[in-house]
Design an enzyme around this catalytic site. Sequence first.
Site, PDB file in Angstrom:
ATOM      1  N   LYS A  14       0.835  -1.215   0.000  1.00 31.94           N
ATOM      2  CA  LYS A  14       0.000   0.000   0.000  1.00 31.94           C
ATOM      3  C   LYS A  14       0.868   1.262   0.000  1.00 31.94           C
ATOM      4  CE  LYS A  14      -2.023  -1.190   3.867  1.00 31.94           C
ATOM      5  NZ  LYS A  14      -1.552  -2.524   4.302  1.00 31.94           N
ATOM      6  N   ARG A  89      -9.496   0.668   8.452  1.00 28.16           N
ATOM      7  CA  ARG A  89      -9.066  -0.684   8.836  1.00 28.16           C
ATOM      8  C   ARG A  89     -10.142  -1.414   9.626  1.00 28.16           C
ATOM      9  NH1 ARG A  89      -3.221   0.360   8.449  1.00 28.16           N
ATOM     10  NH2 ARG A  89      -2.039  -1.555   8.693  1.00 28.16           N
ATOM     11  N   ARG A 128      11.970  -5.735   5.450  1.00 27.04           N
ATOM     12  CA  ARG A 128      11.907  -4.294   5.750  1.00 27.04           C
ATOM     13  C   ARG A 128      12.399  -4.030   7.169  1.00 27.04           C
ATOM     14  NH1 ARG A 128       6.259  -1.150   5.246  1.00 27.04           N
ATOM     15  NH2 ARG A 128       5.778  -2.385   7.090  1.00 27.04           N
ATOM     16  N   ARG A 134      11.611  -0.683  12.540  1.00 30.64           N
ATOM     17  CA  ARG A 134      10.256  -0.824  13.094  1.00 30.64           C
ATOM     18  C   ARG A 134      10.135  -2.114  13.888  1.00 30.64           C
ATOM     19  NH1 ARG A 134       5.755   0.498   8.544  1.00 30.64           N
ATOM     20  NH2 ARG A 134       4.562  -0.839   9.940  1.00 30.64           N
ATOM     21  N   ARG A 146      -0.368  -9.254  13.447  1.00 33.24           N
ATOM     22  CA  ARG A 146      -0.894  -8.179  12.577  1.00 33.24           C
ATOM     23  C   ARG A 146      -1.767  -8.776  11.476  1.00 33.24           C
ATOM     24  NH1 ARG A 146       4.500  -5.342  10.892  1.00 33.24           N
ATOM     25  NH2 ARG A 146       3.177  -4.026   9.575  1.00 33.24           N
TER      26      ARG A 146
HETATM   27  P1  B4P Z   1       4.104  -1.876   2.178  1.00 31.06           P
HETATM   28  O1  B4P Z   1       3.264  -3.066   1.870  1.00 31.06           O
HETATM   29  O2  B4P Z   1       4.090  -0.757   1.225  1.00 31.06           O
HETATM   30  O3  B4P Z   1       3.698  -1.501   3.643  1.00 31.06           O
HETATM   31  P2  B4P Z   1       2.218  -1.178   4.115  1.00 31.06           P
HETATM   32  O4  B4P Z   1       1.278  -2.278   3.746  1.00 31.06           O
HETATM   33  O5  B4P Z   1       1.877   0.180   3.627  1.00 31.06           O
HETATM   34  O6  B4P Z   1       2.450  -1.084   5.624  1.00 31.06           O
HETATM   35  P3  B4P Z   1       1.786  -1.679   6.927  1.00 31.06           P
HETATM   36  O7  B4P Z   1       0.411  -2.183   6.691  1.00 31.06           O
HETATM   37  O8  B4P Z   1       2.797  -2.602   7.505  1.00 31.06           O
HETATM   38  O9  B4P Z   1       1.823  -0.491   7.914  1.00 31.06           O
HETATM   39  P4  B4P Z   1       0.910   0.715   8.377  1.00 31.06           P
HETATM   40  O10 B4P Z   1       1.888   1.799   8.483  1.00 31.06           O
HETATM   41  O11 B4P Z   1      -0.308   0.962   7.560  1.00 31.06           O
HETATM   42  O12 B4P Z   1       5.572  -2.348   2.285  1.00 31.06           O
HETATM   43  C1  B4P Z   1       5.986  -3.544   2.908  1.00 31.06           C
HETATM   44  C2  B4P Z   1       7.301  -4.021   2.324  1.00 31.06           C
HETATM   45  O13 B4P Z   1       7.051  -4.733   1.123  1.00 31.06           O
HETATM   46  C3  B4P Z   1       8.291  -2.900   1.978  1.00 31.06           C
HETATM   47  O14 B4P Z   1       9.555  -3.251   2.409  1.00 31.06           O
HETATM   48  C4  B4P Z   1       8.231  -2.830   0.444  1.00 31.06           C
HETATM   49  O15 B4P Z   1       9.440  -2.426  -0.117  1.00 31.06           O
HETATM   50  C5  B4P Z   1       7.910  -4.265   0.088  1.00 31.06           C
HETATM   51  N1  B4P Z   1       7.189  -4.366  -1.175  1.00 31.06           N
HETATM   52  C6  B4P Z   1       6.195  -3.550  -1.625  1.00 31.06           C
HETATM   53  N2  B4P Z   1       5.764  -3.953  -2.832  1.00 31.06           N
HETATM   54  C7  B4P Z   1       6.485  -5.073  -3.164  1.00 31.06           C
HETATM   55  C8  B4P Z   1       6.500  -5.955  -4.286  1.00 31.06           C
HETATM   56  N3  B4P Z   1       5.675  -5.785  -5.333  1.00 31.06           N
HETATM   57  N4  B4P Z   1       7.365  -7.008  -4.277  1.00 31.06           N
HETATM   58  C9  B4P Z   1       8.196  -7.189  -3.224  1.00 31.06           C
HETATM   59  N5  B4P Z   1       8.254  -6.384  -2.125  1.00 31.06           N
HETATM   60  C10 B4P Z   1       7.399  -5.336  -2.098  1.00 31.06           C
HETATM   61  O16 B4P Z   1       0.397   0.224   9.820  1.00 31.06           O
HETATM   62  C11 B4P Z   1       1.278  -0.049  10.916  1.00 31.06           C
HETATM   63  C12 B4P Z   1       0.484  -0.177  12.214  1.00 31.06           C
HETATM   64  O17 B4P Z   1      -0.165   1.096  12.528  1.00 31.06           O
HETATM   65  C13 B4P Z   1      -0.683  -1.166  12.251  1.00 31.06           C
HETATM   66  O18 B4P Z   1      -0.256  -2.496  12.540  1.00 31.06           O
HETATM   67  C14 B4P Z   1      -1.574  -0.560  13.367  1.00 31.06           C
HETATM   68  O19 B4P Z   1      -1.085  -0.877  14.652  1.00 31.06           O
HETATM   69  C15 B4P Z   1      -1.419   0.928  13.169  1.00 31.06           C
HETATM   70  N6  B4P Z   1      -2.495   1.517  12.309  1.00 31.06           N
HETATM   71  C16 B4P Z   1      -2.289   2.129  11.106  1.00 31.06           C
HETATM   72  N7  B4P Z   1      -3.463   2.540  10.583  1.00 31.06           N
HETATM   73  C17 B4P Z   1      -4.437   2.172  11.460  1.00 31.06           C
HETATM   74  C18 B4P Z   1      -5.861   2.302  11.453  1.00 31.06           C
HETATM   75  N8  B4P Z   1      -6.516   2.872  10.437  1.00 31.06           N
HETATM   76  N9  B4P Z   1      -6.564   1.808  12.518  1.00 31.06           N
HETATM   77  C19 B4P Z   1      -5.926   1.241  13.541  1.00 31.06           C
HETATM   78  N10 B4P Z   1      -4.580   1.077  13.609  1.00 31.06           N
HETATM   79  C20 B4P Z   1      -3.822   1.534  12.574  1.00 31.06           C
END
Ligand code: B4P
Length: 191
Positions: A14, A89, A128, A134, A146
């Site tokens: 995302k 979420r 990551r 993190r 998670r």
């Molecule tokens: P991404 O996949 O981009 O990470 P994300 O989903 O955006 O992050 P995440 O869900 O972990 O965290 P968030 O900050 O929202 O990247 C992951 C990895 O994959 C990276 O290293 C990237 O390079 C790699 N990657 C991407 N695309 C790829 C591909 N095509 N091939 C290979 N590798 C690839 O949330 C963190 C925490 O915040 C949650 O657990 C929760 O505690 C809290 N939180 C956030 N929003 C909330 C909400 N709305 N309600 C309640 N809690 C919330």
Amino acid sequence: MLNLVLFGPPGAGKGTQSQKLIEKFGLIHLSTGDLLRGEITQGTELGLEAKKLMDDGKLVPDAVVIGMISNKLDANKDAKGFIFDGFPRTVAQAEALDSLLLSKQSAISVMIALEVNDAELEQRLLLRGKSSGRLDDANPEVIRKRIKEYNDKTAPVAGFYQGQNKYTSINGIGSVEDIFTSINSVIATYK
Ligand code: B4P
């Protein structure tokens, strides 16, 4: 106005795809994860509370994230549109977002869900974790928690948007460029 929800489990891509979409469409990026990590860095009371939950792989309370999003919508009244990354979420967050947008005579255009299997998610997040510092990416047990939180509380949000005919899912495995191309094809049908 183009308002996108990027959806998927932790590590689905995302945040990665959001960066490319901002560049292409000039949308405002609202990532609740980034906003919460910003509060943690600043050492605010909200950040201290959120950190405990995030480090343990749990969701932060709905009221906290809804309040943050509401403030950001108010602060960006002239935006061309928004990318909601990691929000909503829970179904309660999705309902609140609809109300907030309605009060601004706007609405979600489409939800795009990135489909990635659990083994790939775990591998991406652990990778990551080696550079991000993190805590929630460093421990396989927390990563599994998670993913469970996602399946229990977040996956039902897809049904919420399916009910509004605004849900599309795409394969989130492959190169970042190929996935971006798929996302663009979806957006082209909603613009
Ligand atoms: P991404 O996949 O981009 O990470 P994300 O989903 O955006 O992050 P995440 O869900 O972990 O965290 P968030 O900050 O929202 O990247 C992951 C990895 O994959 C990276 O290293 C990237 O390079 C790699 N990657 C991407 N695309 C790829 C591909 N095509 N091939 C290979 N590798 C690839 O949330 C963190 C925490 O915040 C949650 O657990 C929760 O505690 C809290 N939180 C956030 N929003 C909330 C909400 N709305 N309600 C309640 N809690 C919330």
